[in-house]
Motif scaffolding. Structure first.
Motif: not given
Length: 106
Positions: A33-35, A59-61, A76-77, A88-89
Motif C-alpha cells: 500500500x505504501x509503495x 492509528x499508528x504513525x 499513518x496506518x 490495516x489501511x
C-alpha cells in the motif's frame, strides 16, 4: 496491542517510542500500500519509531527508514478493531523525512 504497558490517552497521540517487532509486522503488512501511494520501491523498510492513537481501532504513525542514507517516510496506518476484522489501511504517507525528523501525525 503495540501500546501495551504504556499510559494511553484515548483519542490522543501517545509519545514517540521505539518500534517493536509488532509494529514492524504491521508495517510489513502494508508495504505494498505504501509503495503504491509513493509510486516507488524501497531499498530498505525498517520501522524505527512510532506513535499511536486509540480511537475506534488504533492509528499508528510510524517512522520507516527506506534507504541506507537515512531517508524516511512517516506512514499513518489504521488498524480496525478485531470485532471489525482488524484490517490495516494506510491513511497517510509523509515523504522526504529524515531519521531526526519528529513524528507529526497529519
Amino acid at each position: 496491542m503495540a501500546t501495551e504497558g504504556k499510559d494511553v490517552i484515548l483519542g490522543g497521540w501517545g509519545e514517540e517510542t521505539e518500534a517493536t517487532p509488532e509494529v514492524q509486522e504491521i508495517c510489513d503488512k502494508v508495504k505494498e500500500q505504501v509503495q503504491t501511494t509513493t509510486g516507488g520501491t524501497f531499498t530498505m523498510y525498517k520501522a524505527l519509531k512510532y506513535r499511536s492513537q486509540i480511537v475506534a481501532g488504533t492509528n499508528y504513525c510510524v517512522k520507516i527508514q527506506i534507504t541506507s542514507a537515512g531517508d524516511c517516510d512517516h506512514v499513518t496506518i489504521f488498524q480496525a478493531l478485531p470485532c471489525n476484522g482488524g484490517d490495516l489501511t494506510v491513511t497517510d504517507v509523509q515523504e522526504k523525512k529524515t531519521i531526526s525528523d519528529p513524528i507529526q501525525p497529519w
